[in-house]
Design a protein around this motif. Structure first.
Motif, PDB file in Angstrom:
ATOM      1  N   ARG A   1      -1.096  -1.409  -6.315  1.00  0.00           N
ATOM      2  CA  ARG A   1      -0.427  -0.102  -6.339  1.00  0.00           C
ATOM      3  C   ARG A   1      -0.007   0.366  -4.951  1.00  0.00           C
ATOM      4  O   ARG A   1       1.144   0.793  -4.760  1.00  0.00           O
ATOM      5  CB  ARG A   1      -1.342   0.919  -6.997  1.00  0.00           C
ATOM      6  CG  ARG A   1      -0.755   2.322  -7.166  1.00  0.00           C
ATOM      7  CD  ARG A   1       0.489   2.328  -8.033  1.00  0.00           C
ATOM      8  NE  ARG A   1       1.713   2.371  -7.260  1.00  0.00           N
ATOM      9  CZ  ARG A   1       2.915   2.151  -7.751  1.00  0.00           C
ATOM     10  NH1 ARG A   1       3.041   1.816  -9.019  1.00  0.00           N
ATOM     11  NH2 ARG A   1       3.993   2.222  -7.002  1.00  0.00           N
ATOM     12  N   PRO A   2      -0.894   0.314  -3.949  1.00  0.00           N
ATOM     13  CA  PRO A   2      -0.443   0.717  -2.611  1.00  0.00           C
ATOM     14  C   PRO A   2       0.710  -0.141  -2.085  1.00  0.00           C
ATOM     15  O   PRO A   2       1.621   0.376  -1.429  1.00  0.00           O
ATOM     16  CB  PRO A   2      -1.702   0.537  -1.746  1.00  0.00           C
ATOM     17  CG  PRO A   2      -2.837   0.630  -2.703  1.00  0.00           C
ATOM     18  CD  PRO A   2      -2.336   0.045  -3.969  1.00  0.00           C
ATOM     19  N   LEU A   3       0.666  -1.438  -2.371  1.00  0.00           N
ATOM     20  CA  LEU A   3       1.741  -2.314  -1.914  1.00  0.00           C
ATOM     21  C   LEU A   3       3.047  -1.975  -2.615  1.00  0.00           C
ATOM     22  O   LEU A   3       4.123  -2.020  -2.002  1.00  0.00           O
ATOM     23  CB  LEU A   3       1.363  -3.780  -2.165  1.00  0.00           C
ATOM     24  CG  LEU A   3       0.274  -4.357  -1.251  1.00  0.00           C
ATOM     25  CD1 LEU A   3      -0.118  -5.758  -1.707  1.00  0.00           C
ATOM     26  CD2 LEU A   3       0.751  -4.389   0.200  1.00  0.00           C
TER      27      LEU A   3
ATOM     28  N   GLU B   1       3.977  -1.712 -10.734  1.00  0.00           N
ATOM     29  CA  GLU B   1       3.113  -2.449  -9.810  1.00  0.00           C
ATOM     30  C   GLU B   1       2.781  -3.837 -10.330  1.00  0.00           C
ATOM     31  O   GLU B   1       2.311  -4.689  -9.579  1.00  0.00           O
ATOM     32  CB  GLU B   1       1.823  -1.685  -9.533  1.00  0.00           C
ATOM     33  CG  GLU B   1       1.031  -1.335 -10.767  1.00  0.00           C
ATOM     34  CD  GLU B   1       1.407   0.022 -11.337  1.00  0.00           C
ATOM     35  OE1 GLU B   1       0.669   0.531 -12.185  1.00  0.00           O
ATOM     36  OE2 GLU B   1       2.456   0.577 -10.915  1.00  0.00           O
TER      37      GLU B   1
ATOM     38  N   LEU C   1      -5.927  -6.428  -5.775  1.00  0.00           N
ATOM     39  CA  LEU C   1      -6.641  -5.171  -5.587  1.00  0.00           C
ATOM     40  C   LEU C   1      -5.752  -4.100  -4.958  1.00  0.00           C
ATOM     41  O   LEU C   1      -5.947  -2.898  -5.194  1.00  0.00           O
ATOM     42  CB  LEU C   1      -7.881  -5.403  -4.716  1.00  0.00           C
ATOM     43  CG  LEU C   1      -9.005  -6.240  -5.344  1.00  0.00           C
ATOM     44  CD1 LEU C   1     -10.086  -6.541  -4.318  1.00  0.00           C
ATOM     45  CD2 LEU C   1      -9.599  -5.513  -6.550  1.00  0.00           C
ATOM     46  N   LEU C   2      -4.773  -4.535  -4.168  1.00  0.00           N
ATOM     47  CA  LEU C   2      -3.908  -3.582  -3.457  1.00  0.00           C
ATOM     48  C   LEU C   2      -2.534  -3.440  -4.114  1.00  0.00           C
ATOM     49  O   LEU C   2      -1.581  -3.005  -3.464  1.00  0.00           O
ATOM     50  CB  LEU C   2      -3.740  -4.037  -2.000  1.00  0.00           C
ATOM     51  CG  LEU C   2      -5.016  -4.080  -1.150  1.00  0.00           C
ATOM     52  CD1 LEU C   2      -4.731  -4.725   0.197  1.00  0.00           C
ATOM     53  CD2 LEU C   2      -5.565  -2.674  -0.952  1.00  0.00           C
TER      54      LEU C   2
ATOM     55  N   GLY D   1      -7.014 -10.188  -2.864  1.00  0.00           N
ATOM     56  CA  GLY D   1      -6.678  -9.038  -2.036  1.00  0.00           C
ATOM     57  C   GLY D   1      -5.390  -8.369  -2.475  1.00  0.00           C
ATOM     58  O   GLY D   1      -5.304  -7.139  -2.560  1.00  0.00           O
TER      59      GLY D   1
END
Length: 502
Positions: free
Chosen positions: A104-106, A117, A101-102, A98
């Motif tokens: 860049r947003p994180l 990232e 997969l996240l 998880g």
């Protein structure tokens, strides 16, 4: 007294890995503060604050749960080990995937600069590897294999330190032509200056991978066991511990997340909020000496307390352990607080970091009360009332958030330190009062309170009276430190002799 000596000897062995390892790691603080500006170091401080929360989520109280169920009569420890490790294997795979997969947003959420990232990717892998190593390490502690535990920890830390020095000190010096210029072609293939503080995380990742490799024998003993029915009591015991751990992380690290959010603009003239986080994070490191004792003690004490719980005189043993633990921590508090100027100049290599030294005595005392709380928390772990730990932890978290909200705009990072002290003091007092009802232990509360009050008074006196002459100031601080040690020896020596005779 023999059981106390046994605990002390195991604490010493665990302390070797904890103290030597932490000292080696702490020697990187001068490297970081010399190589990175406070704003850059603020990225490391902030990201590792989030890592602290995620570490709790990845292990969700299973270490303590493993100890508790392994000490129950008739338990098949090998089967229990496989069940718990199966849970962590599955959950770590899902959580790590998880985060990957996240990434860049994180990274955007954490204000990590664009193009970096990969920091999040490396941290996600670190969290997964460390979670898989948690129960094998717990098994070593349960089987009293303290030496192997310490050796693996030290090997991992040594590699982490070596890689940090290689990427942050050696490689830049080679590329600048200062050292070994003939190695520039080789170093150019291995080193990318654009990674910057990312090498802190990359070094950690490689060290975590080595840890898992060194635990191969414990991992070979694992068998995949996914049977939900036997897992229910484990999860029922563990989930309050996870919430307690999360609440604990709020108390321990949330201030470094909230500081840049709630610090008014230009509160510190000419400094950004990330600079303030970097200064606070670096000075927080000076409380490491108290954390070392607490961590070493916890490694040895948790399985020890469970093993001693069936003994008739266990309450008296627990009381004696708390007493000597508190007195030892009081000595550390006085010694470092009165000489923090020297520690600061030695480890914080840029003048901008030294302005935060005022928080160190407060954080040392806060960590002392945290150690007291860990001692006192034995009652709800032994009575299977771990939900009380959740209540206490959540109460501390609420107090932490409220005080940070009120104090950061007024006092800056000094407000963070005061909030931490108030939180841990409240948690320790609340745990003691509840423990008196559910699992009475004859703790010498008044005596210890007087010692801590005296220690805090000496430190306050040392900070309030500051001779301008360097030699006089250091002699004054040394005299106060020696005076406290002498008083402790004269007053407590007869009790040591009496306990040793038992």
């Amino acid at each position: 007294m023999s059981v106390v000596k046994k605990l002390a000897s195991q604490t010493a062995v665990y302390g070797v890995s904890s103290i030597v390892g932490r000292v080696l790691t702490y020697l990187l603080v001068p490297v970081y503060t010399a190589a990175f500006a406070a704003a850059e170091y603020g990225v490391v401080t902030g990201l590792y604050a989030y890592v602290s929360f995620l570490n709790v989520v990845f292990t969700y109280g299973m270490e303590t749960t493993f100890f508790r169920f392994a000490n129950r009569p008739g338990t098949d420890r090998r089967e229990l080990y496989s069940r718990v490790q199966t849970l962590l294997l599955l959950s770590s795979a899902v959580l790590t995937a998880g985060l990957l997969l996240l990434a860049r947003p994180l990274a955007d959420l954490l204000n990590i600069p664009a193009g970096h990232e990969r920091y999040v990717v490396w941290v996600a892998l670190i969290l997964g590897l460390d979670a898989l190593a948690a129960i094998p390490f717990a098994r070593l502690r349960l089987e009293n294999k303290a030496r192997k535990f310490a050796a693996i920890k030290l090997a991992s830390i040594a590699l982490n330190v070596a890689l940090n020095l290689f990427f942050i000190v050696l490689c830049p010096a080679v590329m600048r032509g200062e050292w070994l210029p003939g190695l520039q072609p080789l170093v150019a293939r291995l080193y990318d200056p654009a990674v910057g503080v990312g090498y802190v995380f990359l070094s950690n990742l490689v060290a975590s991978g080595l840890t898992l490799l060194l635990l191969w024998r414990e991992l070979l003993g694992f068998r995949f066991r996914l049977n939900l029915e036997p897992l229910r009591p484990l999860l029922k015991y563990a989930y309050p511990l996870m919430f307690m751990g999360l609440a604990g992380m709020v108390n321990e690290t949330l201030d470094r997340i909230l500081l840049p959010l709630w610090l008014p603009k230009d509160f510190y003239p000419g400094q950004s909020s990330l600079t303030a986080v970097g200064i606070y994070g670096a000075c927080y490191k000076l409380s490491i000496f108290m954390s070392l004792v607490i961590q070493a003690f916890r490694y040895a004490a948790e399985p020890f307390f469970f093993a001693q719980s069936t003994e008739k005189n266990s309450p008296a043993t627990f009381a004696m352990i708390l007493k000597w633990f508190t007195l030892c921590c009081a000595v550390i508090f006085v010694g470092i607080s009165l000489n923090v100027e020297d520690f600061g100049q030695l480890f914080l290599r840029r003048p901008e970091y030294l302005q935060g030294l005022v928080v160190v005595p407060i954080l040392l005392l806060a960590n002392l009360f945290l150690g007291v709380y860990y001692n006192l928390s034995v009652w709800f772990k032994l009575t299977d009332k771990t939900y009380y730990g959740t209540y206490i932890g959540v109460g501390g978290a609420v107090l932490t958030i409220a005080l940070n909200f009120l104090l950061i705009p007024v006092l800056g990072y000094l407000g963070c330190a005061i909030a931490t002290l108030a939180c841990y003091f409240m948690m320790a007092m609340l745990c003691w009062r509840l423990g008196e009802r559910h699992f009475p232990v004859p703790y010498p509360a008044l005596r210890l309170g007087l010692w801590l009050l005296g220690a805090a008074g000496l430190v306050a006196l040392g900070w309030w009276v500051q001779p301008t002459d360097w030699w006089v100031r250091h002699a004054w601080h040394a005299g106060l430190t020696v005076g406290f040690l002498l008083a402790l020896w004269l007053i407590e020596r007869p009790r040591v002799a009496a306990a040793a005779a038992v």
